[in-house]
Design a protein around this motif. Structure first.
Motif, short mmCIF file in Angstrom:
data_model
loop_
_atom_site.label_atom_id
_atom_site.label_comp_id
_atom_site.label_asym_id
_atom_site.label_seq_id
_atom_site.Cartn_x
_atom_site.Cartn_y
_atom_site.Cartn_z
N GLU A 159 0.81 -1.21 0.00
CA GLU A 159 0.00 0.00 0.00
C GLU A 159 0.84 1.26 0.00
N ALA A 160 2.15 1.10 0.01
CA ALA A 160 3.12 2.18 -0.19
C ALA A 160 2.68 3.53 0.35
N ASN A 161 2.28 4.44 -0.54
CA ASN A 161 1.98 5.81 -0.13
C ASN A 161 0.88 5.88 0.91
N ALA A 162 -0.15 5.05 0.76
CA ALA A 162 -1.26 5.04 1.72
C ALA A 162 -0.75 4.66 3.11
N GLY A 163 0.16 3.70 3.15
CA GLY A 163 0.73 3.28 4.42
C GLY A 163 1.60 4.36 5.04
N LEU A 164 2.41 5.03 4.23
CA LEU A 164 3.26 6.11 4.73
C LEU A 164 2.43 7.25 5.29
N ILE A 165 1.37 7.62 4.58
CA ILE A 165 0.49 8.67 5.07
C ILE A 165 -0.16 8.24 6.38
N ALA A 166 -0.58 6.96 6.44
CA ALA A 166 -1.22 6.45 7.65
C ALA A 166 -0.29 6.56 8.86
#
Length: 298
Positions: free
Chosen positions: A112-119
């Motif tokens: 989930e790359a970017n979604a995970g980093l934002i999370a």
């Protein structure tokens, strides 16, 4: 089940909190799953790898979360992170006595790359918001996957960290370091080196965690109760001055240990007379020796 290391997320939750007090939010029956994993034809979990809810700890009202290391190594995705953020916001709204985060994770879920980093960044902000609202956040680390990546930073944003010797805490995991810089830089297969570098004993010696306990859920429970009580007695504010003191401490540490690559050399530099013995000591004996060392420094 007494071993924290061997227990799963819900076992840790139910045994750490007061008996019968835990109420789960967004349980598996509600099937709140990641919207990304199915698109990638990747197995998903109905709780997205984290259990959250409310309960009491020695009578104190708390919000609590436990990451499930058995699902993707506890890695954080969009829904997983949103559950943690929502829990922390609920803690502020309900004015609970504290938040307990049982972290076991390799960091961000690569699927989930970017979604995970934002999370993860949102979780950090929520932890600091909770602290600013005078809601102590206590992190427990003792699972097989350790606590790495962005969630390692989240842990360090909390009021207090409790670890077992088996727990590990760092920014980059051993495999990540080896992949990026080669086995000459760090041999991830050398388990003794891994634990000397990121394990609970090393973190306690460097004062990166506040307590070290045996691999026992009851011991984690007692330490969490003590940490919560201490935070209520003496809240630690997140201020510019506190941040500057932290940076000064890190600069002193880099000056003192920056040329040392073996943790035992660092232990010797700290004043440990026989560092080879430390990995073999039980948690209580290790704590006694460390406290005696610190008393001698004063």
């Amino acid at each position: 089940m007494n071993s924290y290391l061997e227990a799963n997320a819900r076992q840790r939750m139910h045994q750490l909190l007061d008996a019968g007090s835990f109420t789960e939010f967004l349980p598996p029956a509600q099937r709140i799953v990641s919207p990304h994993l199915a698109q990638l034809d990747t197995p998903f979990s109905f709780d997205d790898g984290v259990t959250i809810g409310s309960g009491t700890l020695n009578g104190s009202k708390v919000m609590a979360a436990a990451q499930e290391g058995g699902f993707m190594g506890g890695a954080v995705g969009e829904v997983h992170g949103a559950k943690l953020v929502g829990l922390l916001k609920r803690a502020i709204a309900d004015r609970v006595d504290g938040v307990i985060l049982m972290l076991e994770t390799g960091g961000v879920r690569l699927h989930e790359a970017n979604a995970g980093l934002i999370a993860v960044s949102e979780v950090m902000r929520a932890v600091l918001d909770a602290r600013a609202a005078d809601i102590p956040v206590i992190v427990l680390i003792g699972g097989a996957n350790g606590c790495f990546g962005g969630m390692g930073i989240v842990a360090c944003c909390a009021n207090a960290i409790v670890m077992s010797e088996e727990g590990r805490l760092a920014m980059s995991g051993p495999e990540v370091i080896e992949t990026a810089h080669g086995v000459e830089e760090f041999d991830a297969s050398d388990r003794a080196l891994v634990w000397r570098t990121s394990g609970g004993k090393h973190r306690y010696l460097l004062a990166d965690c506040d307590a070290i306990v045996p691999d026992d859920i009851a011991a984690f429970r007692r330490a969490a109760i003590d940490a919560l009580a201490q935070c209520r007695r003496a809240p630690s504010e997140v201020t510019l001055e506190a941040l500057q003191r932290e940076h000064a401490m890190l600069e002193r540490r880099l000056t003192a240990f920056g040329e040392l690559s073996e943790p035992m050399d660092i232990w010797s530099a700290l004043g440990v007379v026989d560092p080879d013995r430390l990995p073999m000591l039980e948690a209580s004996a290790f704590v006694q020796q460390t406290q005696a060392l610190r008393a001698g420094e004063r």
